[in-house]
Design a protein around this motif. Sequence first.
Motif, PDB file in Angstrom:
ATOM      1  N   HIS A 286       0.836  -1.205   0.000  1.00  0.00           N
ATOM      2  CA  HIS A 286       0.000   0.000   0.000  1.00  0.00           C
ATOM      3  C   HIS A 286       0.871   1.256   0.000  1.00  0.00           C
ATOM      4  N   ARG A 287       1.872   1.282   0.877  1.00  0.00           N
ATOM      5  CA  ARG A 287       2.755   2.455   0.989  1.00  0.00           C
ATOM      6  C   ARG A 287       3.583   2.661  -0.276  1.00  0.00           C
ATOM      7  N   LEU A 288       3.915   1.571  -0.949  1.00  0.00           N
ATOM      8  CA  LEU A 288       4.751   1.653  -2.139  1.00  0.00           C
ATOM      9  C   LEU A 288       4.020   2.295  -3.314  1.00  0.00           C
ATOM     10  N   LEU A 289       2.697   2.335  -3.243  1.00  0.00           N
ATOM     11  CA  LEU A 289       1.914   2.909  -4.340  1.00  0.00           C
ATOM     12  C   LEU A 289       2.231   4.390  -4.550  1.00  0.00           C
ATOM     13  N   ASP A 290       2.613   5.094  -3.488  1.00  0.00           N
ATOM     14  CA  ASP A 290       2.896   6.529  -3.600  1.00  0.00           C
ATOM     15  C   ASP A 290       4.196   6.812  -4.343  1.00  0.00           C
ATOM     16  N   HIS A 291       5.153   5.891  -4.227  1.00  0.00           N
ATOM     17  CA  HIS A 291       6.432   6.033  -4.931  1.00  0.00           C
ATOM     18  C   HIS A 291       6.719   4.669  -5.564  1.00  0.00           C
ATOM     19  N   PHE A 292       6.020   4.395  -6.666  1.00  0.00           N
ATOM     20  CA  PHE A 292       5.955   3.041  -7.190  1.00  0.00           C
ATOM     21  C   PHE A 292       7.288   2.540  -7.734  1.00  0.00           C
ATOM     22  N   ASP A 293       7.634   1.345  -7.299  1.00  0.00           N
ATOM     23  CA  ASP A 293       8.808   0.624  -7.771  1.00  0.00           C
ATOM     24  C   ASP A 293       8.301  -0.755  -8.179  1.00  0.00           C
ATOM     25  N   ALA A 294       8.207  -0.998  -9.493  1.00  0.00           N
ATOM     26  CA  ALA A 294       7.578  -2.220  -9.987  1.00  0.00           C
ATOM     27  C   ALA A 294       8.301  -3.473  -9.508  1.00  0.00           C
ATOM     28  N   HIS A 295       9.627  -3.428  -9.482  1.00  0.00           N
ATOM     29  CA  HIS A 295      10.384  -4.609  -9.070  1.00  0.00           C
ATOM     30  C   HIS A 295      10.130  -4.915  -7.588  1.00  0.00           C
ATOM     31  N   ALA A 296      10.220  -3.898  -6.744  1.00  0.00           N
ATOM     32  CA  ALA A 296       9.988  -4.095  -5.312  1.00  0.00           C
ATOM     33  C   ALA A 296       8.558  -4.549  -5.058  1.00  0.00           C
ATOM     34  N   TYR A 297       7.610  -3.963  -5.779  1.00  0.00           N
ATOM     35  CA  TYR A 297       6.203  -4.319  -5.617  1.00  0.00           C
ATOM     36  C   TYR A 297       5.983  -5.788  -5.986  1.00  0.00           C
ATOM     37  N   THR A 298       6.591  -6.215  -7.083  1.00  0.00           N
ATOM     38  CA  THR A 298       6.429  -7.588  -7.538  1.00  0.00           C
ATOM     39  C   THR A 298       7.004  -8.576  -6.531  1.00  0.00           C
ATOM     40  N   GLN A 299       8.148  -8.232  -5.959  1.00  0.00           N
ATOM     41  CA  GLN A 299       8.740  -9.098  -4.935  1.00  0.00           C
ATOM     42  C   GLN A 299       7.833  -9.217  -3.713  1.00  0.00           C
ATOM     43  N   LEU A 300       7.273  -8.087  -3.284  1.00  0.00           N
ATOM     44  CA  LEU A 300       6.362  -8.113  -2.137  1.00  0.00           C
ATOM     45  C   LEU A 300       5.091  -8.890  -2.477  1.00  0.00           C
ATOM     46  N   ASN A 301       4.630  -8.763  -3.707  1.00  0.00           N
ATOM     47  CA  ASN A 301       3.426  -9.479  -4.122  1.00  0.00           C
ATOM     48  C   ASN A 301       3.643 -10.990  -4.035  1.00  0.00           C
ATOM     49  N   GLN A 302       4.787 -11.446  -4.500  1.00  0.00           N
ATOM     50  CA  GLN A 302       5.083 -12.874  -4.402  1.00  0.00           C
ATOM     51  C   GLN A 302       5.217 -13.306  -2.946  1.00  0.00           C
ATOM     52  N   GLN A 303       5.829 -12.462  -2.141  1.00  0.00           N
ATOM     53  CA  GLN A 303       5.984 -12.781  -0.725  1.00  0.00           C
ATOM     54  C   GLN A 303       4.622 -12.903  -0.048  1.00  0.00           C
ATOM     55  N   PHE A 304       3.714 -11.978  -0.375  1.00  0.00           N
ATOM     56  CA  PHE A 304       2.365 -11.999   0.204  1.00  0.00           C
ATOM     57  C   PHE A 304       1.677 -13.323  -0.096  1.00  0.00           C
ATOM     58  N   HIS A 305       1.654 -13.690  -1.370  1.00  0.00           N
ATOM     59  CA  HIS A 305       0.957 -14.915  -1.749  1.00  0.00           C
ATOM     60  C   HIS A 305       1.651 -16.156  -1.194  1.00  0.00           C
ATOM     61  N   SER A 306       2.981 -16.126  -1.144  1.00  0.00           N
ATOM     62  CA  SER A 306       3.724 -17.275  -0.632  1.00  0.00           C
ATOM     63  C   SER A 306       3.377 -17.565   0.822  1.00  0.00           C
ATOM     64  N   ILE A 307       3.206 -16.521   1.607  1.00  0.00           N
ATOM     65  CA  ILE A 307       2.850 -16.706   3.019  1.00  0.00           C
ATOM     66  C   ILE A 307       1.515 -17.441   3.141  1.00  0.00           C
ATOM     67  N   LEU A 308       0.588 -17.107   2.248  1.00  0.00           N
ATOM     68  CA  LEU A 308      -0.763 -17.660   2.357  1.00  0.00           C
ATOM     69  C   LEU A 308      -0.903 -19.052   1.763  1.00  0.00           C
ATOM     70  N   PHE A 309      -0.086 -19.392   0.752  1.00  0.00           N
ATOM     71  CA  PHE A 309      -0.233 -20.744   0.206  1.00  0.00           C
ATOM     72  C   PHE A 309       0.805 -21.723   0.772  1.00  0.00           C
ATOM     73  N   ALA A 310       1.822 -21.227   1.481  1.00  0.00           N
ATOM     74  CA  ALA A 310       2.871 -22.101   2.024  1.00  0.00           C
ATOM     75  C   ALA A 310       2.342 -23.201   2.951  1.00  0.00           C
ATOM     76  N   PRO A 311       1.277 -22.930   3.773  1.00  0.00           N
ATOM     77  CA  PRO A 311       0.770 -23.998   4.652  1.00  0.00           C
ATOM     78  C   PRO A 311      -0.011 -25.093   3.927  1.00  0.00           C
ATOM     79  N   CYS A 312      -0.117 -25.003   2.606  1.00  0.00           N
ATOM     80  CA  CYS A 312      -0.847 -26.028   1.849  1.00  0.00           C
ATOM     81  C   CYS A 312      -0.248 -27.400   2.150  1.00  0.00           C
ATOM     82  N   PRO A 313      -1.072 -28.374   2.556  1.00  0.00           N
ATOM     83  CA  PRO A 313      -0.553 -29.685   2.958  1.00  0.00           C
ATOM     84  C   PRO A 313      -0.155 -30.591   1.796  1.00  0.00           C
ATOM     85  N   ASN A 314      -0.400 -30.159   0.562  1.00  0.00           N
ATOM     86  CA  ASN A 314      -0.071 -30.991  -0.607  1.00  0.00           C
ATOM     87  C   ASN A 314       1.236 -30.514  -1.231  1.00  0.00           C
ATOM     88  N   PRO A 315       2.344 -31.232  -1.034  1.00  0.00           N
ATOM     89  CA  PRO A 315       3.642 -30.778  -1.554  1.00  0.00           C
ATOM     90  C   PRO A 315       3.711 -30.755  -3.074  1.00  0.00           C
TER      91      PRO A 315
END
Length: 232
Positions: free
Chosen positions: A117-146
Amino acid sequence: MSDTLIGSKSQVAYDWIRERIARHEFSPGYRLVLGSIADELQMSVVPVREAIRRLEAEHLVTFEKNVGARVSVVDEDQYIYTMQTLGLLEGYATGLAAPHVTADDLARATEVNERMHRLLDHFDAHAYTQLNQQFHSILFAPCPNPHILDLVDRAWSRLAGLRDTSFSLIPGRPQHSVEEHDQILGLIRDGADPVEIELLTRTHRMRTLDAFLAARHPDTHDTDTDTDSEAS
């Protein structure tokens, strides 16, 4: 010049070029002139050439005979196929993971999204993309199916190889994306049906693809469909 010195200068050149690609200062098709970059960075062309080779291995740069190095143009078909695949896999993995997501996981994902959210004011596409992957990774990492997790990781790697900064090509989408993240977090926090979480996560991915296609083909984009998807 020692190998260590060449290596350190190559890293500087790599970071410098990659940052400009990420920020879209070096847009797809932009010609990378080794001599000019070397002069800009006050180094020889040897470490710059090494940096270009690394970027070529990451598919961010292509080398054409008699032309030289250019910033890679997005392969639209491959991007579409990868996003469609990732939408299905990531959505399913997030749905399966939802009952196993802890309060700590939610707190970490929320903090990452707040940074986005804070990055939107001074947008950095590379940093945003890294954070986006990190966000989703946190939420799907507990998936019990390897096996599902392995497929998701492969799709993410393929997407990064195509273009890890697609958000730089679709202005306006990042704002909607972080808002949709809030919705996904809300469903998981409230203990919603995993199928509902899966569908929202999949729709979230498809909206990014829709925005990409709308930016690439504005004359053929169905504005009514886009408006409906953003409002839903």
